[in-house]
Scaffold this active site. Structure first.
Site, PDB file in Angstrom:
ATOM      1  N   TYR A  72      40.039 -51.280  48.410  1.00 14.96           N
ATOM      2  CA  TYR A  72      41.567 -50.835  48.542  1.00 14.96           C
ATOM      3  C   TYR A  72      42.410 -51.457  47.665  1.00 14.96           C
ATOM      4  CZ  TYR A  72      45.816 -48.951  50.614  1.00 14.96           C
ATOM      5  OH  TYR A  72      46.759 -48.113  50.813  1.00 14.96           O
ATOM      6  N   PHE A 124      57.196 -30.782  28.311  1.00 15.71           N
ATOM      7  CA  PHE A 124      56.322 -30.065  28.944  1.00 15.71           C
ATOM      8  C   PHE A 124      56.612 -29.487  30.341  1.00 15.71           C
ATOM      9  CE2 PHE A 124      52.306 -30.251  31.543  1.00 15.71           C
ATOM     10  CZ  PHE A 124      51.707 -29.215  31.230  1.00 15.71           C
ATOM     11  N   ASP A 125      55.875 -28.574  30.908  1.00 14.97           N
ATOM     12  CA  ASP A 125      56.469 -27.960  32.121  1.00 14.97           C
ATOM     13  C   ASP A 125      56.697 -28.845  33.249  1.00 14.97           C
ATOM     14  OD1 ASP A 125      53.795 -28.024  32.606  1.00 14.97           O
ATOM     15  OD2 ASP A 125      53.608 -25.816  32.851  1.00 14.97           O
ATOM     16  N   ASP A 215      55.553 -39.624  26.379  1.00 17.69           N
ATOM     17  CA  ASP A 215      54.544 -38.692  27.209  1.00 17.69           C
ATOM     18  C   ASP A 215      53.273 -38.548  26.267  1.00 17.69           C
ATOM     19  OD1 ASP A 215      53.540 -36.830  28.517  1.00 17.69           O
ATOM     20  OD2 ASP A 215      55.158 -35.386  28.285  1.00 17.69           O
ATOM     21  N   ALA A 217      49.964 -37.531  26.607  1.00 14.17           N
ATOM     22  CA  ALA A 217      48.731 -36.971  27.049  1.00 14.17           C
ATOM     23  C   ALA A 217      47.934 -36.768  25.708  1.00 14.17           C
ATOM     24  CB  ALA A 217      49.045 -35.686  27.531  1.00 14.17           C
ATOM     25  N   LYS A 258      43.540 -35.306  29.499  1.00 11.54           N
ATOM     26  CA  LYS A 258      43.527 -34.798  27.859  1.00 11.54           C
ATOM     27  C   LYS A 258      42.659 -35.756  27.142  1.00 11.54           C
ATOM     28  CE  LYS A 258      47.103 -32.238  29.796  1.00 11.54           C
ATOM     29  NZ  LYS A 258      48.233 -32.524  30.326  1.00 11.54           N
ATOM     30  N   HIS A 452      55.038 -20.285  36.977  1.00 13.06           N
ATOM     31  CA  HIS A 452      54.011 -19.688  36.523  1.00 13.06           C
ATOM     32  C   HIS A 452      52.657 -19.951  37.157  1.00 13.06           C
ATOM     33  CE1 HIS A 452      54.831 -23.595  34.634  1.00 13.06           C
ATOM     34  NE2 HIS A 452      53.456 -23.431  34.183  1.00 13.06           N
TER      35      HIS A 452
END
Ligand SMILES: *Cc1c(COP(=O)(O)O)cnc(C)c1O
Length: 460
Positions: A72, A124-125, A215, A217, A258, A452
């Site tokens: 843990y 990005f969304d 960001d 990715a 990604k 979406h």
């Protein structure tokens, strides 16, 4: 047409995929209310809905998973991942989280709140959603070259530095909670950001005392583009270029689903491990994700991620990756089919506005094209346009996206050249039939945020 570069891997395990008829697909998409996210995966033949978490892991990753320490707290796998993150990115504090949006949920509210703003080269969304959930608002400073899909430029993903300054001056530096540099720029078509542009963005942030977050990715694809395209970077390794980018940022949030080639995982990094807000990151992580040494992941997932970070940076792999997407682009060039060109890093963004110029943005041309491609060959894609943008959080009015794209996001190490060729032939058929499609879709139900993913649509 450009040749297809042979894969730098071979197949060790296969997963059968179902072949469907056009009638079956027409029924399936109707039952899904014309939302491709709501199709059953088994009704899809080639799935390019997203390149997120849809990658094939390597034998090395699968074997590393056997070492997973499921403690843990303080497990060995955590320390291995932290070491890999520090080694590659040079950030001293590394926090695993279960995926990219979790990193956003943990970090963004520390800097953003009602009344302030985040500025990005494009959001990005999920990043847009987490800015808004924190109460802040999004401002964009997107390279204007990205708006013209036929314009070939090496770094269409760049931040528009003049626009960035303008936003800061207009709102006041103290009201800008964060600047976000998205690499590659997903919403602009997987287009790269140059190292020069990253340096200029960092200089502006330093000048005004604003926090700069990457960001990250598709950090590896971006670094490979820089190596291939940017003056003075040809002799640097992808590892060096990656390090140069991250050295310029205060923090990063990353979806590891990604470029780190895992099915689940994310990272959050902070360059300075003495930064006072690290305590808040750990506290948020414990509340939302799990104890900070596992961050919502299994010990075995941490192991797969530690290996995947390095595999994703392999230059043979990246060369193949970019060239396989460019191969698709060169077919489209030959046929005169419009897409965001040159081809991006993780997929092809078809320019639906130029397929269906007569269909208005609020009938979602990108979604129309996505449905047509599915009906034609069982290909699943998604709208990166006004359907994805959603509504203005203050007025509730439908936003209008700069571009109306239909994105084919190519999973890593999953499909072969014959799949690519089948997909290209189908795009050609749909292109030739474009004038017979006269109207788009209307929304019959939508949730308030990230609509979406779930909305229901009906033909107009
Ligand atoms: C995928 C992605 C995210 C969100 O990551 P998830 O792992 O899907 O939660 C954030 N930013 C960019 C640029 C992405 O591509």
């Amino acid at each position: 047409m450009q040749r297809f570069m042979p894969e730098p891997y071979r197949i060790k395990m296969v997963e059968p995929i179902k072949v469907t008829t056009r009638e079956e697909r027409e029924q399936a998409i109707r039952e899904a209310d014309y939302n491709l996210f709501r199709l059953k995966g088994e009704d899809v033949y080639v799935d390019t809905l997203t390149d997120s978490g849809t990658n094939s892991m390597s034998d090395q990753q699968w074997s590393a998973m056997m070492r997973g320490d499921e403690a843990y707290a303080g497990g060995k796998s955590y320390y291995r991942l932290v070491e890999a993150g520090q080694d590659i990115f040079g950030h001293r504090f590394i926090q695993p989280v279960h995926q990219g949006r979790a990193a956003e949920k943990v970090l963004l509210p520390i800097f953003l709140h009602k009344g302030n703003y985040a500025i990005a080269n494009l959001f990005f969304d999920t990043t847009r959603a987490h800015v808004e959930l924190a109460g802040a608002r999004c401002l964009e400073a997107c390279n204007p070259q990205a708006l013209d899909s036929s314009l070939r430029a090496p770094f269409k993903g760049n931040m528009d530095i003049a626009q960035l300054r303008k936003h800061i001056e207009e709102k006041g530096a103290s009201n800008i909670g964060m600047v976000v540099m998205t690499i590659t720029n997903n919403s602009a078509g997987g287009q790269p950001v140059s190292l020069q542009n990253m340096k200029e963005t960092a200089a502006v942030c330093r000048e005004y005392g604003i926090h700069l977050n990457i960001d990250a990715a598709r950090f590896a694809e971006n670094a490979m583009f820089v190596k291939l395209r940017e003056e003075g970077c040809q002799d640097l390794s992808v590892r060096d270029i990656t390090r140069a980018f991250f050295d310029l940022a205060d923090s990063f949030t990353m979806s590891a689903k990604k470029d780190a080639i895992v099915n689940m995982g994310g990272l959050l990094g902070v360059k300075d491990d003495k930064a006072p807000y690290i305590q808040q990151i750990k506290a948020n992580c414990i509340s939302y994700e799990g104890f900070y040494t596992y961050g919502g992941l299994n010990g075995r997932d941490l192991e797969a991620l530690a290996v995947g970070l390095y595999e994703g940076l392999d230059e043979h792999w990246l060369r193949y990756r970019l060239q396989s997407i460019a191969y698709m682009g060169s077919f489209l060039d030959d046929k005169g089919i419009p897409y965001q060109s040159p081809a991006g890093g993780h997929g092809i963004f078809l320019d639906a506005k130029r397929f269906y110029p007569h269909i208005p943005y609020d009938q979602f041309p990108g979604q129309v094209l996505a449905v047509e491609l599915y009906k034609e060959c069982g290909l699943r894609t998604c709208d990166i346009g006004s359907f994805m943008m959603g509504n203005d959080p203050d007025t509730g009015k439908q936003l209008r996206s700069y571009n109306e794209f239909t994105r084919l996001a190519i999973p890593r190490r999953v499909y072969t050249q014959s799949h690519y060729d089948m997909v290209l032939d189908a795009i050609h058929v749909v292109w030739n039939n474009r004038e017979n499609i006269r109207t788009g879709y209307k929304i019959t139900w939508e949730p308030p945020i990230l609509r979406h993913f779930q909305a229901s649509l009906a033909p107009v």
